[in-house]
Design a protein around this motif. Structure first.
Motif, PDB file in Angstrom:
ATOM      1  N   PRO A   2       0.818  -1.219   0.000  1.00 28.66           N
ATOM      2  CA  PRO A   2       0.000   0.000   0.000  1.00 28.66           C
ATOM      3  C   PRO A   2       0.848   1.265   0.000  1.00 28.66           C
ATOM      4  O   PRO A   2       1.926   1.309   0.573  1.00 28.66           O
ATOM      5  CB  PRO A   2      -0.796  -0.109   1.292  1.00 28.66           C
ATOM      6  CG  PRO A   2      -0.776  -1.540   1.651  1.00 28.66           C
ATOM      7  CD  PRO A   2       0.525  -2.069   1.139  1.00 28.66           C
ATOM      8  N   GLU A   3       0.332   2.280  -0.671  1.00 27.52           N
ATOM      9  CA  GLU A   3       0.943   3.603  -0.721  1.00 27.52           C
ATOM     10  C   GLU A   3      -0.044   4.590  -0.102  1.00 27.52           C
ATOM     11  O   GLU A   3      -1.231   4.319  -0.006  1.00 27.52           O
ATOM     12  CB  GLU A   3       1.224   4.016  -2.168  1.00 27.52           C
ATOM     13  CG  GLU A   3       2.138   3.084  -2.924  1.00 27.52           C
ATOM     14  CD  GLU A   3       3.603   3.267  -2.568  1.00 27.52           C
ATOM     15  OE1 GLU A   3       3.949   4.279  -1.935  1.00 27.52           O
ATOM     16  OE2 GLU A   3       4.393   2.384  -2.920  1.00 27.52           O
ATOM     17  N   ILE A   4       0.452   5.748   0.288  1.00 29.39           N
ATOM     18  CA  ILE A   4      -0.403   6.784   0.846  1.00 29.39           C
ATOM     19  C   ILE A   4      -0.741   7.769  -0.270  1.00 29.39           C
ATOM     20  O   ILE A   4       0.151   8.312  -0.919  1.00 29.39           O
ATOM     21  CB  ILE A   4       0.281   7.510   2.018  1.00 29.39           C
ATOM     22  CG1 ILE A   4       0.568   6.509   3.146  1.00 29.39           C
ATOM     23  CG2 ILE A   4      -0.594   8.648   2.526  1.00 29.39           C
ATOM     24  CD1 ILE A   4       1.397   7.085   4.268  1.00 29.39           C
ATOM     25  N   TYR A   5      -2.030   7.979  -0.508  1.00 33.58           N
ATOM     26  CA  TYR A   5      -2.500   8.905  -1.533  1.00 33.58           C
ATOM     27  C   TYR A   5      -3.353   9.992  -0.892  1.00 33.58           C
ATOM     28  O   TYR A   5      -4.177   9.708  -0.025  1.00 33.58           O
ATOM     29  CB  TYR A   5      -3.346   8.187  -2.582  1.00 33.58           C
ATOM     30  CG  TYR A   5      -2.565   7.196  -3.398  1.00 33.58           C
ATOM     31  CD1 TYR A   5      -1.805   7.609  -4.482  1.00 33.58           C
ATOM     32  CD2 TYR A   5      -2.569   5.851  -3.067  1.00 33.58           C
ATOM     33  CE1 TYR A   5      -1.077   6.699  -5.228  1.00 33.58           C
ATOM     34  CE2 TYR A   5      -1.846   4.929  -3.806  1.00 33.58           C
ATOM     35  CZ  TYR A   5      -1.102   5.363  -4.884  1.00 33.58           C
ATOM     36  OH  TYR A   5      -0.370   4.459  -5.613  1.00 33.58           O
ATOM     37  N   VAL A  30      -7.010  11.647   2.855  1.00 29.20           N
ATOM     38  CA  VAL A  30      -5.835  10.774   2.744  1.00 29.20           C
ATOM     39  C   VAL A  30      -6.264   9.330   2.963  1.00 29.20           C
ATOM     40  O   VAL A  30      -6.997   9.023   3.915  1.00 29.20           O
ATOM     41  CB  VAL A  30      -4.758  11.178   3.770  1.00 29.20           C
ATOM     42  CG1 VAL A  30      -3.574  10.239   3.714  1.00 29.20           C
ATOM     43  CG2 VAL A  30      -4.311  12.610   3.537  1.00 29.20           C
ATOM     44  N   HIS A  31      -5.819   8.441   2.050  1.00 27.17           N
ATOM     45  CA  HIS A  31      -6.112   7.011   2.177  1.00 27.17           C
ATOM     46  C   HIS A  31      -4.867   6.208   1.853  1.00 27.17           C
ATOM     47  O   HIS A  31      -4.034   6.618   1.050  1.00 27.17           O
ATOM     48  CB  HIS A  31      -7.243   6.580   1.232  1.00 27.17           C
ATOM     49  CG  HIS A  31      -8.591   6.957   1.727  1.00 27.17           C
ATOM     50  ND1 HIS A  31      -9.175   6.372   2.814  1.00 27.17           N
ATOM     51  CD2 HIS A  31      -9.479   7.866   1.285  1.00 27.17           C
ATOM     52  CE1 HIS A  31     -10.351   6.903   3.021  1.00 27.17           C
ATOM     53  NE2 HIS A  31     -10.565   7.818   2.108  1.00 27.17           N
ATOM     54  N   ALA A  43     -12.261   8.060  -1.333  1.00 28.72           N
ATOM     55  CA  ALA A  43     -12.379   9.486  -1.024  1.00 28.72           C
ATOM     56  C   ALA A  43     -13.710  10.045  -1.520  1.00 28.72           C
ATOM     57  O   ALA A  43     -14.350  10.846  -0.833  1.00 28.72           O
ATOM     58  CB  ALA A  43     -11.213  10.254  -1.640  1.00 28.72           C
ATOM     59  N   VAL A  44     -14.143   9.639  -2.713  1.00 29.84           N
ATOM     60  CA  VAL A  44     -15.425  10.109  -3.252  1.00 29.84           C
ATOM     61  C   VAL A  44     -16.576   9.627  -2.375  1.00 29.84           C
ATOM     62  O   VAL A  44     -17.499  10.393  -2.070  1.00 29.84           O
ATOM     63  CB  VAL A  44     -15.601   9.652  -4.719  1.00 29.84           C
ATOM     64  CG1 VAL A  44     -17.031   9.836  -5.182  1.00 29.84           C
ATOM     65  CG2 VAL A  44     -14.634  10.392  -5.626  1.00 29.84           C
ATOM     66  N   TYR A  62      -2.731  12.547  -5.371  1.00 33.17           N
ATOM     67  CA  TYR A  62      -1.293  12.753  -5.238  1.00 33.17           C
ATOM     68  C   TYR A  62      -0.709  11.635  -4.390  1.00 33.17           C
ATOM     69  O   TYR A  62      -1.273  11.287  -3.350  1.00 33.17           O
ATOM     70  CB  TYR A  62      -0.985  14.085  -4.553  1.00 33.17           C
ATOM     71  CG  TYR A  62      -1.526  15.287  -5.261  1.00 33.17           C
ATOM     72  CD1 TYR A  62      -0.837  15.854  -6.321  1.00 33.17           C
ATOM     73  CD2 TYR A  62      -2.729  15.875  -4.860  1.00 33.17           C
ATOM     74  CE1 TYR A  62      -1.334  16.971  -6.970  1.00 33.17           C
ATOM     75  CE2 TYR A  62      -3.233  16.982  -5.500  1.00 33.17           C
ATOM     76  CZ  TYR A  62      -2.522  17.526  -6.551  1.00 33.17           C
ATOM     77  OH  TYR A  62      -3.017  18.629  -7.199  1.00 33.17           O
ATOM     78  N   LYS A  63       0.393  11.095  -4.814  1.00 33.93           N
ATOM     79  CA  LYS A  63       1.092  10.089  -4.015  1.00 33.93           C
ATOM     80  C   LYS A  63       1.935  10.827  -2.996  1.00 33.93           C
ATOM     81  O   LYS A  63       2.750  11.673  -3.347  1.00 33.93           O
ATOM     82  CB  LYS A  63       1.962   9.219  -4.912  1.00 33.93           C
ATOM     83  CG  LYS A  63       2.640   8.092  -4.199  1.00 33.93           C
ATOM     84  CD  LYS A  63       3.384   7.229  -5.199  1.00 33.93           C
ATOM     85  CE  LYS A  63       4.146   6.141  -4.514  1.00 33.93           C
ATOM     86  NZ  LYS A  63       4.880   5.326  -5.481  1.00 33.93           N
TER      87      LYS A  63
END
Length: 75
Positions: A2-5, A30-31, A43-44, A62-63
């Motif tokens: 997982p990455e933070i977006y 942020v997810h 997020a939506v 944005y990453k």
């Protein structure tokens, strides 16, 4: 992995019953997800649950890069 977006959403909410005027709203959510599309979807959903009558005009993902710890200087 997982990455933070961070997802930025711009939209508007109608004012009054006639919906002739609108108030602009925006949010940054942020997810932590494995793909940016999943982060945008979450997020939506979160944005629409807080603002059920909102219209989304634009969104951008944005990453986020985690800050690296500073290395100590040895003498």
């Amino acid at each position: 992995m997982p990455e933070i977006y961070m997802v930025h959403i711009d939209g508007s909410v109608p004012c009054g019953n006639l919906e002739l005027t609108r108030n602009d709203i925006s949010a940054e959510i942020v997810h932590d997800e494995i793909h940016p599309a999943l982060a945008i979807g979450r997020a939506v959903i979160e944005f629409m649950s807080k603002h059920p009558r909102a219209h989304i005009h634009d969104f951008t993902a944005y990453k986020r890069v985690a800050k690296q710890p500073r290395k100590s200087k040895k003498k």
